[in-house]
Enzyme design. Structure first.
Site, short mmCIF file in Angstrom:
data_model
loop_
_atom_site.label_atom_id
_atom_site.label_comp_id
_atom_site.label_asym_id
_atom_site.label_seq_id
_atom_site.Cartn_x
_atom_site.Cartn_y
_atom_site.Cartn_z
N LYS A 179 -7.62 -5.58 9.45
CA LYS A 179 -7.85 -5.85 8.02
C LYS A 179 -6.65 -5.28 7.28
O LYS A 179 -6.54 -4.07 7.08
CB LYS A 179 -9.14 -5.17 7.57
CG LYS A 179 -9.90 -5.90 6.48
CD LYS A 179 -9.15 -6.09 5.19
CE LYS A 179 -9.23 -4.92 4.26
NZ LYS A 179 -8.28 -5.00 3.13
N GLY A 232 -5.25 5.28 5.53
CA GLY A 232 -5.36 5.05 4.09
C GLY A 232 -5.70 6.33 3.37
O GLY A 232 -5.43 7.43 3.87
N GLU A 254 -6.38 8.41 9.67
CA GLU A 254 -5.05 8.92 9.26
C GLU A 254 -5.00 8.86 7.75
O GLU A 254 -4.88 7.77 7.17
CB GLU A 254 -3.94 8.05 9.87
CG GLU A 254 -3.90 8.04 11.39
CD GLU A 254 -3.43 9.35 11.97
OE1 GLU A 254 -2.92 10.21 11.23
OE2 GLU A 254 -3.59 9.53 13.19
N CYS A 288 2.72 9.01 3.46
CA CYS A 288 1.75 10.10 3.65
C CYS A 288 2.48 11.42 3.89
O CYS A 288 1.96 12.48 3.59
CB CYS A 288 0.84 9.77 4.82
SG CYS A 288 1.76 9.31 6.29
N GLU A 385 -2.02 14.40 -4.17
CA GLU A 385 -1.12 13.41 -3.57
C GLU A 385 -0.80 12.36 -4.65
O GLU A 385 -1.64 11.53 -5.00
CB GLU A 385 -1.79 12.72 -2.37
CG GLU A 385 -0.83 11.77 -1.67
CD GLU A 385 -1.48 10.97 -0.55
OE1 GLU A 385 -2.57 10.42 -0.75
OE2 GLU A 385 -0.85 10.86 0.52
#
Ligand code: NAD
Length: 481
Positions: A179, A232, A254, A288, A385
Site C-alpha cells: 500500500k 510511517g 519503523e 526519519c 519530529e
C-alpha cells in the site's frame, strides 16, 4: 497531461472497483501529476486473495535459487530504468535529482542484490537431544515463509523503503500486498511494470493504492494477511498496533525519529559542518533520521552556529529538476503548513532564528532551510519530529549533559557523534539510546546494516539479516529413530 495510476493485482493493472480516483499534486508546481485509484476494502480483498493463491500455488515452493534470480533480474531492470526512476521520484516528491541519483536508486538496486543473495542461504538447524521415550530422535528445523505480507509505505523515500520490505519478503518466500502512500504513488506503479517484466509470477507482488485509514486499515485487518510491515509516523504506527492487538500477527513498525547530532569540542569542524548539513537537510529534512537536534559543546557553539547559518543561507532552493538545485519542495501544501507552523511557534516563543529568514519564490511547497539557536532542550523545536528543513542548535557543557539531552526524547532511532577521540566516541555511542549511531558521518544507509529504532521509533528492523528473519518462522521436526 496527468498520469493514470491503477492497482496491480494478480499481474494486471486494474482500476479501483468503484472507479473512484484521487489526485496527486506535483510538489514543485502544485499542478496535478496523477489521478490514482481510490481503493476500498473490496480491492484490498482481491489483492490479498491473489497473494494468498500465489503463495500456495507457486512462490512458497519456488526454489530459493530461482527466487534470488528474480530479485537480481528486478535489480537489473531498475538499473536500466534508473533515469526514469530519478525523474519520477523527483517529480512526485519534489526532491533534487542529485539525491535520487546518489542515494535512492543505487540503494534500491543494492537492496535487491543483497536480499537476492540471501534467498538460498536460509538454513535450518539440527538439534541434539537425549531422545524421546527412550528412543533416539533426529530433531531439525526448517525456516518457512510466514505467508501473505502487508507492506505499508511512507512518501519520503517510496522506492527505497518499499524495496527494503519487498526484497527480504520475496527472498523468504512470502507474497506481498503493497500500500503506497497517497502522496507517493508514481514510482511504485512503475516498479510494478518491472515486476511484471522480470517474470515474477502473477499474484506474488500486488499493489493497492488508496487512503491510509480505508485501504491501509483494511489491509492490516485482512484475516489472510499473516504479517504487517509498516513505515510511517508514530501516530499511525500506534493505531496499527491497536488494530492488530488480539490478532497475534507479527508486526514491524519503523516510525518517527528526532536524531541528535552531537558535536564535541575536539571535532573536525569543517568536516562536521558538511555532515551536519546533510543530516539536517537531506530530502528537505523529511527523513526519519533527520539530525534536527544539533548538540554542540559550548566552547565551539558560536563558531559552529555561524558556519551552519552561512551554509544554510547559501543553499539553492527551487526547481528540483534543475541540476543547480540543492533543495526542492516539501511533499504537499498540508505538510508545508505543518512545518511552517513549527517555525512560527519557535518565533512566537522568542527562540533565536539564525538562518532561514528569506522568502523562497515559486508556487510549489517550498520552505527555506531554517536553524534556531536555543538553550531549551525540552522545547517543541528540540522535541517534536518536524520532518522539514528546520533544526535547532542546543549548546551543552560536558559529555554527561550531551548524553542526557540526546536521550531526552520519546524517540530512539538514530544519532550521530562528531569527535576525533575514538575511545570517547565508542564510550558515548554505548550510552545513546537509539538503534543506530554514526560516528563522524550521518546515518550511512546500507542493506547490510540493520535499521530500526527503540521507544516511539518502533519495533523490529528493516535491512540486514534481521529483515529476512522477520518474514520467516522456524518449524521443529522430530523423528523417532
Ligand atoms: P504516515 O504515517 O502518515 O503514512 C504512512 C503510510 O501509512 C501511508 O501509506 C498511509 O497511507 C498509511 N496509513 C495511514 N493511516 C493508516 C491506517 N490507519 N492504517 C494503515 N495504514 C495507514 O507517514 P508519512 O507521512 O507517509 O511518513 C512520514 C513518517 O514516516 C515520519 O514520521 C517518518 O519519521 C516516518 N519514517 C520512518 C522511517 C524509519 O525507518 N523509521 C523511514 C521513513 C519514514
Amino acid at each position: 497531461m496527468s498520469l493514470q495510476l491503477n492497482n496491480f493485482i494478480n499481474g494486471q493493472f486494474v482500476p479501483a472497483s468503484s472507479g473512484k480516483v484521487f489526485e496527486k499534486l506535483e510538489p514543485a508546481t502544485g499542478d496535478i501529476l496523477a489521478s490514482v485509484a481510490m481503493s476500498e476494502s473490496v480491492d484490498v480483498d482481491l489483492a490479498v486473495q491473489a497473494a494468498d493463491a500465489a503463495f500456495s500455488a507457486t512462490w512458497r515452493d519456488t526454489p530459493a535459487v530461482a527466487r534470488g534470480q528474480y530479485l537480481q533480474r528486478l535489480a537489473d531492470l531498475i538499473e536500466r530504468d534508473a533515469t526514469i526512476f530519478v525523474d519520477l521520484l523527483s517529480r512526485e516528491q519534489g526532491r533534487a535529482l542529485i539525491e535520487m541519483k546518489m542515494m535512492d536508486v543505487p540503494m534500491s538496486v543494492d537492496t535487491l542484490r543483497y536480499f537476492g543473495g540471501w534467498a538460498d542461504k536460509l538454513e535450518g538447524r539440527t538439534i541434539p537431544t537425549a531422545g524421546n521415550m527412550g528412543r533416539p530422535t533426529l530433531n531439525y528445523t526448517e525456516l518457512e515463509p510466514v505467508g501473505v505480507v502487508a507492506q505499508i509505505i511512507p512518501w519520503n523515500a517510496p522506492l527505497m523503503i518499499c524495496l527494503w520490505k519487498l526484497a527480504p519478503a520475496l527472498a523468504a518466500g512470502c507474497t506481498v500486498v503493497i500500500k503506497p502512500s497517497e502522496d507517493a504513488p508514481v514510482a511504485l506503479t512503475h516498479l510494478m511494470t518491472l515486476v511484471k517484466e522480470a517474470g515474477i509470477p502473477e499474484g506474488v507482488v500486488n499493489l493497492v493504492h488508496g487512503i491510509g485509514p480505508t485501504a491501509g486499515r483494511a489491509l492490516v485487518a485482512h484475516p489472510r494477511v499473516a504479517k504487517v510491515s509498516f513505515t510511517g509516523s508514530t501516530e499511525v504506527g500506534r493505531s496499527i498496533a491497536r488494530d492488530l492487538a488480539g490478532t497475534f500477527k507479527p508486526v514491524t513498525l519503523e516510525l518517527g525519529g528526532k536524531a541528535a547530532q552531537i558535536l564535541l569540542a575536539d571535532a573536525d569542524i569543517p568536516r562536521a559542518i558538511n555532515g551536519l548539513m546533510m543530516g539536517l537537510y537531506a530530502n528537505q529534512g523529511q527523513t526519519c533520521a533527520a539530525g534536527s537536534r544539533i548538540l554542540v559543546h559550548r566552547s565551539v557553539a558560536t563558531v559552529v552556529a555561524e558556519q551552519l547559518a552561512a551554509a544554510s543561507n547559501s543553499i539553492c532552493v527551487g526547481d528540483p529538476r534543475d541540476p543547480e538545485t540543492q533543495m526542492g519542495a516539501l511533499i504537499s501544501a498540508r505538510h508545508k503548513a505543518r512545518v511552517q507552523s513549527y517555525i512560527d511557534q519557535g518565533l512566537r516563543e522568542g527562540t533565536k532564528r539564525i538562518a532561514g529568514d528569506r522568502p523562497v519564490s515559486g508556487k510549489g511547497f517550498f520552505v527555506a532551510p531554517t536553524i534556531f539557536l536555543s538553550d531549551d532542550a525540552n522545547g517543541t523545536l528540540a522535541q517534536e519530529e518536524i520532518f522539514g528543513p528546520v533544526g535547532v542548535i542546543v549548546p551543552f557543557d560536558d559529555d554527561a549533559e550531551a548524553i542526557r539531552i540526546a536521550n531526552s526524547t520519546r524517540y530512539g532511532l538514530s544519532a550521530s557523534l562528531w569527535t576525533q577521540d575514538l575511545a570517547k566516541a565508542h564510550t558515548l555511542a554505548r550510552q545513546i539510546d537509539v538503534g543506530a549511531v554514526a560516528i563522524n558521518c550521518w546515518s550511512p544507509l546500507d542493506p547490510r546494516l540493520a535499521w530500526g529504532g527503540h521507544k516511539d521509533s518502533g519495533i523490529g528492523h528493516d535491512l540486514s539479516r534481521h529483515a529476512v528473519q522477520a518474514y520467516l518462522r522456524e518449524k521443529t521436526v522430530t523423528i523417532a529413530l
